[in-house]
Design a protein around this motif. Structure first.
Motif, PDB file in Angstrom:
ATOM      1  N   VAL A 277     -11.340   3.393 -11.557  1.00  0.00           N
ATOM      2  CA  VAL A 277     -11.703   1.643 -11.665  1.00  0.00           C
ATOM      3  C   VAL A 277     -13.111   1.649 -11.457  1.00  0.00           C
ATOM      4  O   VAL A 277     -14.201   1.053 -12.250  1.00  0.00           O
ATOM      5  CB  VAL A 277     -10.994   0.882 -11.109  1.00  0.00           C
ATOM      6  CG1 VAL A 277     -11.749  -0.344 -11.029  1.00  0.00           C
ATOM      7  CG2 VAL A 277      -9.301   1.368 -11.817  1.00  0.00           C
ATOM      8  N   TYR A 278     -13.611   3.086 -10.391  1.00  0.00           N
ATOM      9  CA  TYR A 278     -15.040   2.495  -9.924  1.00  0.00           C
ATOM     10  C   TYR A 278     -16.089   3.200 -10.894  1.00  0.00           C
ATOM     11  O   TYR A 278     -17.189   2.836 -11.538  1.00  0.00           O
ATOM     12  CB  TYR A 278     -15.066   3.483  -8.554  1.00  0.00           C
ATOM     13  CG  TYR A 278     -15.051   2.663  -7.494  1.00  0.00           C
ATOM     14  CD1 TYR A 278     -15.692   1.509  -6.662  1.00  0.00           C
ATOM     15  CD2 TYR A 278     -12.955   2.775  -7.069  1.00  0.00           C
ATOM     16  CE1 TYR A 278     -15.332   0.799  -5.790  1.00  0.00           C
ATOM     17  CE2 TYR A 278     -12.613   2.291  -5.573  1.00  0.00           C
ATOM     18  CZ  TYR A 278     -14.113   1.484  -4.955  1.00  0.00           C
ATOM     19  OH  TYR A 278     -13.848   0.484  -3.989  1.00  0.00           O
TER      20      TYR A 278
ATOM     21  N   LYS B 227       0.335  -1.124   0.223  1.00  0.00           N
ATOM     22  CA  LYS B 227      -0.396   0.115   0.272  1.00  0.00           C
ATOM     23  C   LYS B 227       0.596   1.052  -0.053  1.00  0.00           C
ATOM     24  O   LYS B 227       0.302   2.477   0.326  1.00  0.00           O
ATOM     25  CB  LYS B 227      -0.887   0.276   1.001  1.00  0.00           C
ATOM     26  CG  LYS B 227      -2.204  -0.957   1.415  1.00  0.00           C
ATOM     27  CD  LYS B 227      -2.896  -0.898   2.120  1.00  0.00           C
ATOM     28  CE  LYS B 227      -3.753  -2.350   2.021  1.00  0.00           C
ATOM     29  NZ  LYS B 227      -4.500  -1.937   3.090  1.00  0.00           N
TER      30      LYS B 227
ATOM     31  N   ASN C  64      -9.888   1.098  -0.701  1.00  0.00           N
ATOM     32  CA  ASN C  64      -9.498  -0.514  -1.649  1.00  0.00           C
ATOM     33  C   ASN C  64      -8.298  -0.332  -2.550  1.00  0.00           C
ATOM     34  O   ASN C  64      -8.566  -1.696  -2.836  1.00  0.00           O
ATOM     35  CB  ASN C  64     -10.741  -1.693  -1.706  1.00  0.00           C
ATOM     36  CG  ASN C  64     -11.672  -1.257  -0.919  1.00  0.00           C
ATOM     37  OD1 ASN C  64     -11.746  -1.120   0.213  1.00  0.00           O
ATOM     38  ND2 ASN C  64     -12.548  -1.604  -1.268  1.00  0.00           N
ATOM     39  N   GLY C  65      -7.149   0.214  -2.806  1.00  0.00           N
ATOM     40  CA  GLY C  65      -6.142   0.332  -3.529  1.00  0.00           C
ATOM     41  C   GLY C  65      -7.238   0.707  -5.271  1.00  0.00           C
ATOM     42  O   GLY C  65      -6.096   0.724  -6.023  1.00  0.00           O
ATOM     43  N   ARG C  66      -7.481   0.581  -5.222  1.00  0.00           N
ATOM     44  CA  ARG C  66      -7.792   1.000  -6.744  1.00  0.00           C
ATOM     45  C   ARG C  66      -8.710   3.009  -6.848  1.00  0.00           C
ATOM     46  O   ARG C  66      -9.779   3.727  -6.083  1.00  0.00           O
ATOM     47  CB  ARG C  66      -9.490   0.322  -7.231  1.00  0.00           C
ATOM     48  CG  ARG C  66      -9.513  -0.940  -6.759  1.00  0.00           C
ATOM     49  CD  ARG C  66     -10.541  -0.994  -7.626  1.00  0.00           C
ATOM     50  NE  ARG C  66     -10.090  -2.991  -7.365  1.00  0.00           N
ATOM     51  CZ  ARG C  66     -11.290  -3.667  -6.463  1.00  0.00           C
ATOM     52  NH1 ARG C  66     -11.913  -3.765  -5.873  1.00  0.00           N
ATOM     53  NH2 ARG C  66     -10.441  -5.175  -6.154  1.00  0.00           N
ATOM     54  N   PRO C  67      -8.362   3.250  -8.011  1.00  0.00           N
ATOM     55  CA  PRO C  67      -8.830   5.372  -8.226  1.00  0.00           C
ATOM     56  C   PRO C  67     -10.086   5.576  -8.888  1.00  0.00           C
ATOM     57  O   PRO C  67     -10.825   3.445  -8.829  1.00  0.00           O
ATOM     58  CB  PRO C  67      -7.427   5.050  -9.395  1.00  0.00           C
ATOM     59  CG  PRO C  67      -7.539   3.443  -9.777  1.00  0.00           C
ATOM     60  CD  PRO C  67      -7.400   2.903  -8.694  1.00  0.00           C
TER      61      PRO C  67
ATOM     62  N   HIS D   4     -16.902   0.618 -13.586  1.00  0.00           N
ATOM     63  CA  HIS D   4     -18.124  -0.503 -12.779  1.00  0.00           C
ATOM     64  C   HIS D   4     -18.983   0.166 -12.610  1.00  0.00           C
ATOM     65  O   HIS D   4     -20.536  -1.346 -13.768  1.00  0.00           O
ATOM     66  CB  HIS D   4     -17.262  -0.824 -11.402  1.00  0.00           C
ATOM     67  CG  HIS D   4     -15.846  -2.092 -11.440  1.00  0.00           C
ATOM     68  ND1 HIS D   4     -15.384  -2.682 -12.322  1.00  0.00           N
ATOM     69  CD2 HIS D   4     -14.658  -1.831 -10.848  1.00  0.00           C
ATOM     70  CE1 HIS D   4     -14.379  -3.395 -12.251  1.00  0.00           C
ATOM     71  NE2 HIS D   4     -14.125  -2.396 -11.168  1.00  0.00           N
TER      72      HIS D   4
ATOM     73  N   GLU E 111      -8.739   7.518  -3.307  1.00  0.00           N
ATOM     74  CA  GLU E 111      -8.572   5.827  -3.862  1.00  0.00           C
ATOM     75  C   GLU E 111      -9.674   4.785  -2.376  1.00  0.00           C
ATOM     76  O   GLU E 111      -9.462   5.576  -1.572  1.00  0.00           O
ATOM     77  CB  GLU E 111      -7.177   5.629  -3.277  1.00  0.00           C
ATOM     78  CG  GLU E 111      -6.434   4.732  -4.018  1.00  0.00           C
ATOM     79  CD  GLU E 111      -5.419   4.043  -4.347  1.00  0.00           C
ATOM     80  OE1 GLU E 111      -4.555   3.922  -3.039  1.00  0.00           O
ATOM     81  OE2 GLU E 111      -4.571   4.902  -5.216  1.00  0.00           O
TER      82      GLU E 111
END
Length: 128
Positions: free
Chosen positions: A80-81, A14, A74-77, A84, A72
């Motif tokens: 990405v969300y 992380k 859960n480690g996702r920028p 999805h 960010e």
């Protein structure tokens, strides 16, 4: 002499490498893009409106880009969300029928297939 302690995170995956001004490469790129878009927009808005309106307009334009740089989870920028979200709302079909494939049905299909194979083999043996 008093000992000073530095906190070390337990999960080193992380930890992000900082490049300049204690910012990551992603944050530097986003802030640069925000400045390249926000500063000219400030001067364009200032030419037709008051300074405080120009500052507010520049902030409204730059804040989404800052959000892309900083958010960010859960480690996702953020993109990405958003990807999805767009996929779930617009790309995938709205109705997804619920289909089950239980173990008993799979065994029944296997038994039926084996029976058909035996019949084919038996028929070919009788002919030959």
């Amino acid at each position: 002499m008093a000992a000073s302690y530095i906190s070390v995170p337990r999960d080193l995956t992380k930890v992000k490498s900082k490049i300049l001004f204690n910012l990551t490469k992603r944050q530097l790129i986003c802030f640069s893009v925000a400045a390249l878009i926000g500063v000219p927009s400030f001067f364009l808005i200032k030419s037709v409106a008051e300074v405080n309106v120009a500052v507010m307009g520049m902030m409204v334009i730059m804040m989404p880009i800052f959000f892309f740089a900083m958010y960010e989870k859960n480690g996702r920028p953020l993109e990405v969300y958003l990807g999805h979200f767009i996929e779930a709302i617009f790309i995938r079909p709205k109705k997804r029928p619920y289909k089950t494939d239980n173990y008993y049905a799979a065994l029944m299909r296997l038994a039926k297939t084996e029976q058909e194979v035996e019949e084919i083999v038996r028929a070919s043996m009788e002919q030959g």
